[in-house]
Design an enzyme around this catalytic site. Sequence first.
Site: not given
Lengths: 119, 391
Positions: B117, B347-349
């Site tokens: 992100h 995973h911030c993705a």
Amino acid sequence: MLLEYENLLALANRQSRRGLMADFSTSATAVNASCGDECTVWLKIADDEIVDVSFETKGCVISRASAAAISDAVIGPIGQIGLMNGNSIRSLLGVAVSPLRERCLTTPLKALQDAISKL
Amino acid sequence: MTNDIENIRAQFPGLRRDVAYLDNAATTQMHQSAINAMNAYIVGGRSNVGRGLYPMAEETMSQYNAARLAVANFVGADGGRCVFTKSVTEGLNVIAFGLRDRLQPGDEILVSVFEHHANLLPWRCIAKERGAIVKTMPMLADFTLDLERAKAMMNDRTKIVAVTMMSNVLGAMLPIAELARCAHEVGAIIVVDAAQAAAHLPIDVVDLGVDALVFGSHKCYGPAGIAAMILSLDLIDSMEPMTVGGGMVDRVTADGATWRQGIEKFEGGSPNVEGAIGFAAALDSISFPDEKLRSRLVADLKSISGVTVFDPPGAVGIVSFTVNGMHPHDVADMLGQRGVCVRAGNHCAAPLVEKLSSTGTLRASLAMYTDERDIEALISNLKEIVKKGKV
């Protein structure tokens, strides 16, 4: 004390008070942004009291068990909902849940409180 | 080899805890050399930089500049191109917001589907502000970048290519040098997020031909709270700073101000001197993880019934997997209770992970100190958890 998942499995997998409710009064969906889990709640309200509740939860054992436990506890005055928090749910579940799982635990409550706020 | 890994592990006090630490893509344990360097600076008397006119301030300035040079050299750059930021996220935001004035309505920014992100949201923000468009370079079925599609997406409307060097979810490597060449052919700038890659393979910004590259300390065995962005001289000259205030101004008048030239323009406020010193010391001690361990981890995970492994060709350091019928958070929680530290979730993705699994993945990530025991602890405990029943 470690969380024993086996203790929560039956509650998490329970089928009662699940799914879209006919003639509901209010509804809301909350999302746990860290994993994408989500919970939708439908409430039937009469005279400022919750008379029926159902949830649909896509998530982990804790969030599903939390939704089930909450659905057993909230029939009654809507005023009680604003007083609930993560520790209230821990008491309902009767197990230790790590603070790291707070959002798993409280996503159903967030949905419930959002639904009440729409009234 | 056994003695080698024992010697390496002895340099990490954090490994004295009785756990198998496999969450290195989030944060690594700190190298003793970084601890020692920061301690020596702090107990030796510290000061601010660029302000005091006494010998101790001069010493601090000298140490800070030496740290900057060492960090820059780690990725093949000179110190005059290295700006310290508090994190990779901040660095990518500084670059994105520094470039926004270059965008016109209809211009395009290319990102890849692999982005964290931190290398997605800043570009979306400036695109929205400027009427530009963010397009996503896709992946192939084997979870590697679809390079041909990526090349075909570049045209004269492409102004910025912002891409990770290594997926924080899959360990997939992206062909940065080729992307840089293609970006430059259409007149675009290429910005690289090397947050993961820096701890896994040698990087040379000159060989890669990139305009900006950002990497951080805490994933490279140094302290948290400091990262470095390496910028081309053109970007240093042309980008506006995001943080203004002390330390970065040239002249302040009653109603205006001018900025210093060069990298100082981007370092408003008192810098994290001890962080920079620790960062440099950690990089001086770094070695790369043994990729044979990743191969073994993949093979062992695949041998467990119900486990799906996402294993792109050429991936390094990181393995994502799911367990059929079990939520990743539950599995990670149970592994944690057994002393195995992995990460679970998106995973911030999120845009990438949604393509892999509707509930996120589990992620095990290696470091220079990872050994067979860590892998064995994960595999044996995971087998027990899976055997106990589907939750």
